[in-house]
Design an enzyme around this catalytic site. Structure first.
Site, mmCIF file in Angstrom:
data_model
loop_
_atom_site.group_PDB
_atom_site.id
_atom_site.type_symbol
_atom_site.label_atom_id
_atom_site.label_comp_id
_atom_site.label_asym_id
_atom_site.label_seq_id
_atom_site.Cartn_x
_atom_site.Cartn_y
_atom_site.Cartn_z
ATOM 1 N N SER A 44 1.131 -1.178 0.091
ATOM 2 C CA SER A 44 0.023 -0.096 0.126
ATOM 3 C C SER A 44 0.851 1.013 0.101
ATOM 4 C CB SER A 44 -0.797 0.097 1.058
ATOM 5 O OG SER A 44 -0.105 0.195 2.246
ATOM 6 N N LYS A 88 0.860 4.515 6.775
ATOM 7 C CA LYS A 88 0.206 5.357 6.042
ATOM 8 C C LYS A 88 0.846 6.760 5.799
ATOM 9 C CE LYS A 88 -2.782 1.918 5.133
ATOM 10 N NZ LYS A 88 -2.848 1.158 3.730
#
Length: 214
Positions: A44, A88
């Site tokens: 990700s 993230k």
């Protein structure tokens, strides 16, 4: 026959063990108070962080727009049944309005600099939305009626927008879930020099206009 004093034996043993013991104590203190080693799990954050890459999460480092953070997603992502660490990038800080239009992300109506990912991935940001629309579309469980990031929380996205499970889908990340800010060192993984910059320093040029974001 003399076997020597017990105190002499203790002193000799101590002379062997004190240095390794000190190193262990310092290492434990460092990981508990300063920084925690973390392994990136999944794609990700590509292309800037690879699956299996080793990074450090610094617990006392300030969080900026564009900082890459590690957080415990259990209780944040409703699909998780146990603790799991997510890595993230912070897009929205407390009080920010975050919107998207045709691949361009706006924070407080200012377009952000997304040079750390390809145009293709920028276009995978989810089309046209604001926070309230995202909450309705993806059925956020909390804070699902706001146009701004709540106090003490963050809106995060993965760099690999087309595959990242992030705030677009599960909502905001509370500050008390954040373990620290990610820093990459040359010995910890396979990130390129550009990738290291995009993780460690891109926050300094968060907005398209350039300049420091904080």
């Amino acid at each position: 026959m003399s076997y020597g004093s017990p105190w002499g034996t203790i002193k000799k043993i101590w002379s062997w063990v004190w240095m390794p013991l000190l190193v262990i104590i310092i290492a434990i203190g460092f990981t508990q108070l300063v920084a925690k080693p973390t392994t990136v799990d999944g794609p990700s954050m590509e292309p800037n962080l690879k699956n299996g890459e080793k990074v450090w999460a610094f617990k006392t480092a300030p969080i900026h727009h564009g900082s890459v953070i590690v957080f415990n997603a259990y209780g944040v992502d409703p699909e998780l049944a146990s603790e799991k660490l997510y890595v993230k990038r912070v897009i929205g800080m407390p009080g920010d309005k975050v919107t998207s239009s045709q691949g361009t992300i706006y924070v407080n109506d200012r377009p952000i600099n997304q040079s750390y990912i390809s145009k293709k991935e920028q276009n995978k940001s989810g089309g046209n939305w604001d926070l309230k629309k995202l909450a309705k579309k993806n059925d956020w469980k909390t804070n699902n009626d706001t146009l701004t990031v709540p106090k003490g929380q963050y809106f995060v996205m993965g760099d690999h927008r087309s595959v990242s499970n992030d705030s677009r889908y599960f909502g905001f990340v509370p500050r008390n879930k954040v373990l620290g800010v990610v820093k990459v060192f040359w010995w910890t993984g396979n990130t390129t020099e550009q990738g290291k910059y995009n993780i460690d320093k891109q926050w300094k040029h968060f907005y398209q206009a350039g300049g420091q974001s904080e």
